[in-house]
Design an enzyme around this catalytic site. Structure first.
Site, PDB file in Angstrom:
ATOM      1  N   LYS A  86       0.852  -1.162   0.171  1.00 11.31           N
ATOM      2  CA  LYS A  86       0.039  -0.047   0.079  1.00 11.31           C
ATOM      3  C   LYS A  86       0.832   1.200  -0.094  1.00 11.31           C
ATOM      4  CE  LYS A  86      -1.909   2.757   3.009  1.00 11.31           C
ATOM      5  NZ  LYS A  86      -1.881   3.992   2.375  1.00 11.31           N
ATOM      6  N   GLU A 142      10.220  16.096  14.492  1.00 12.51           N
ATOM      7  CA  GLU A 142      10.446  16.180  13.148  1.00 12.51           C
ATOM      8  C   GLU A 142       9.771  17.307  12.780  1.00 12.51           C
ATOM      9  OE1 GLU A 142       9.107  12.386  11.626  1.00 12.51           O
ATOM     10  OE2 GLU A 142      11.044  12.320  10.523  1.00 12.51           O
ATOM     11  N   GLU A 180      10.764   1.455   9.767  1.00  8.94           N
ATOM     12  CA  GLU A 180      11.597   2.585   9.387  1.00  8.94           C
ATOM     13  C   GLU A 180      10.746   3.856   9.830  1.00  8.94           C
ATOM     14  OE1 GLU A 180      14.746   2.341   8.869  1.00  8.94           O
ATOM     15  OE2 GLU A 180      14.935   0.175   8.361  1.00  8.94           O
ATOM     16  N   CYS A 197      13.456  11.539   6.403  1.00 16.68           N
ATOM     17  CA  CYS A 197      13.703  11.020   7.650  1.00 16.68           C
ATOM     18  C   CYS A 197      15.228  11.290   8.323  1.00 16.68           C
ATOM     19  CB  CYS A 197      13.374   9.563   7.686  1.00 16.68           C
ATOM     20  SG  CYS A 197      14.299   8.590   6.509  1.00 16.68           S
TER      21      CYS A 197
END
Ligand code: NAD
Length: 507
Positions: A194, A403, A269, A303
């Site tokens: 997906k 983040e 991850e 990331c």
């Protein structure tokens, strides 16, 4: 600071828009619409043009895809194929990716807003990952244990885990599916994939290439749609053996919880808040260039973004000046222009979030040295954000701990190496970290003490298929790439063999 101090590349508003692409699910080798006819659209974040209209998957499509992958695994149509033949197919896919690079890259740029030159490099890199995974398909080997005494022999086989759910994010759609799927296929697994609802197109193109390369029906299935219900069902369904997920830590934690009911293997991850320490003896010109690359690459939606620098007080002012000067030279603007290095932000909602981090930091006493606002680009109506440098950041500010996922650099300062390492490690994340120093002993001490899956010394964000990638702490579980990349998709099976009729009777 005005936008006139920056290097901007205007859009070509007279260029004709691309024809929107119609996207379908790939289930058991057939391209299908959703049973209820539902669709969703993706518009370019740079221009607003309609890029794709995708079938919107629901429970029925997800269950059908899982059933197809289960059947394809259980009847061994793929796991019985010798490794050398699997490798041939992966190499064919790599060649097809190369042959279709321009088309895949253009769609990646249209949907994600990333610059076209970067997209082309990513697709080229992805093809090489398929080739690297092919070499591992030749090399699936376990162990023998021949010191169990004269009557016994032991063997440890490596067998495919089974049906893998692969769920990917929007920031590197083609690259990230290529960090998972070829390794799963090399191992003999089958998959349900997906992609992110914001960037589905290139995963669908990959599906076409898999069919063209001759992958048997049902081995790789693609369901388009949202986390709810598609992603959620892919993590709870009893016929799925493993979930390989790349995305946010929040969703990663939810996946760990949702897989608990059926105890699936999970590989994650997740996010990062990656520190770079710049020592007083560092080559400041080299460091400044890498810092600018590390924070603006993919508009900071990365990331591995080097969004948090920790610089020695004695050189902080000099380094800040260099970073600001270089930031002004980085070409921001039209993602389709070959010279652009930083394109659009993925959505308005995300841009607002980036802006909030900067404003909150300024309100809390940090200094915005450059940027700190949306960016207007001539000829383009989409979402862009200025290159932004914030100094005087304190370690407790959200801009230093969370983040931001935008082109925003936070600058903290230190006096001693111990202090710098404490600051670097003071994060819930542990994806990557780096140090800049001309003293190899300082670099090595940092390598030993940094809490991160990858450590760079005097460089930032290089990557190779040969080297494992992944995070510690809340940045993830498991590793992708490297020779161990295939191990994630393999289980051990222990075999104990008795020689002759030597077994002592129990009764
Ligand atoms: P996200 O977590 O919002 O979504 C990722 C994927 O998960 C999407 O396909 C989404 O539809 C799906 N999803 C959402 N909710 C789900 C649920 N409950 N169950 C199953 N699937 C669900 O992440 P994003 O915003 O697409 O991507 C950005 C994030 O990804 C950042 O945090 C970034 O750091 C991370 N990321 C990590 C790496 C890495 O290798 N460590 C690489 C790229 C991106």
């Amino acid at each position: 600071m005005t936008e006139h101090d920056l290097t901007l590349i205007a859009g070509d508003s007279s260029a004709p828009a691309d024809e929107p692409l119609e996207l379908h699910h790939l289930i058991d080798g057939t391209w299908i619409d959703s049973a209820d006819g539902e669709t969703f659209e993706r518009h370019s974040p740079a221009t607003g043009q309609l890029v794709s209209r995708a079938a919107r998957g629901g429970t029925a499509e997800t269950e059908a895809a899982i059933k197809a992958a289960r059947q394809a695994f259980d009847d061994r149509r793929w796991s019985d194929v010798p490794g050398a033949e699997r490798a041939k197919l992966l190499n064919r896919v790599a060649d097809l990716i190369d042959a279709n690079r321009a088309r895949i890259a253009r769609l990646e740029t249209l949907e994600s807003g990333k610059p076209i030159s970067q997209a082309e490099a990513e697709i080229e890199g992805a093809a090489n990952i398929w080739r690297y995974a092919a070499t591992l398909a030749w090399n699936i080997r376990g162990q023998s244990q021949n010191a169990l005494g004269p009557e016994m022999m032991g063997m440890v086989l490596k067998v495919p885990v089974g049906v893998v759910s692969i769920i990917t994010p929007w920031n590197f759609p083609f690259l990230i599916v290529s960090q998972k799927l070829p390794f799963a296929l090399a191992a003999g697994c089958t998959a349900v994939i997906k992609p992110s609802e914001m960037t589905s197109s290139t995963t669908v193109l990959l599906g076409h290439l898999l069919v063209e390369a001759g992958l048997p029906a049902g081995v790789a299935n693609i369901v388009l749609g949202y986390g709810d219900p598609v992603g959620a069902l892919m993590t709870t369904h009893p016929d799925v053996d493993m979930v390989s997920f790349t995305g946010s830590t929040v969703v990663g934690k939810a996946i760990v919880a949702s897989t608990a009911g059926t105890l699936k293997k999970v590989s994650l991850e997740l996010g990062g808040k990656n520190p770079q320490v710049i020592c007083a003896d560092a080559d400041l010109d080299e460091a400044a260039d890498a810092i600018v690359f590390g924070v603006y690459f993919n508009a900071g939606e990365c990331c591995n973004s080097g969004s948090r620098i920790i610089v020695h007080e004695d050189v902080a002012e000099a380094l800040n000046e260099k970073i600001v000067a270089l930031s002004r030279k980085v070409p921001f603007g039209d993602p389709l222009h070959p010279d652009t290095k930083v394109g659009a932000i993925i959505s308005q909602a995300h841009q607002d979030k980036i802006d909030r981090y900067v404003r909150e930091a300024a309100d809390a006493g940090a200094t915005v040295l450059l940027g700190g606002a949306a960016l207007a680009v001539d000829g383009l109506s989409g979402t862009f954000y200025q290159p932004t440098v914030v100094s005087g950041v304190k370690e407790t500010m959200p801009i230093a701990t969370e983040e931001v996922f935008g082109p925003v650099l936070s600058v903290l300062t230190f006096r001693t190496l111990d202090e710098a390492i404490d600051l670097a490690n003071n994060a819930s994340y542990g994806l990557s970290a780096g140090i800049w120093s001309e003293n190899v002993h300082t670099c090595l001490e940092f390598v030993k003490r940094a809490e991160a899956g990858t450590v760079w010394t005097n460089t930032w964000m290089d990557g190779y298929p040969e080297l494992p990638f992944g995070g510690v702490k809340e940045s993830g579980l498991g590793r992708e790439l490297g020779s161990g990349g295939i191990e994630e998709f393999l289980e051990l099976k222990t075999v104990q063999m008795r020689i002759g009729k030597s077994r002592q009777k129990w009764v």
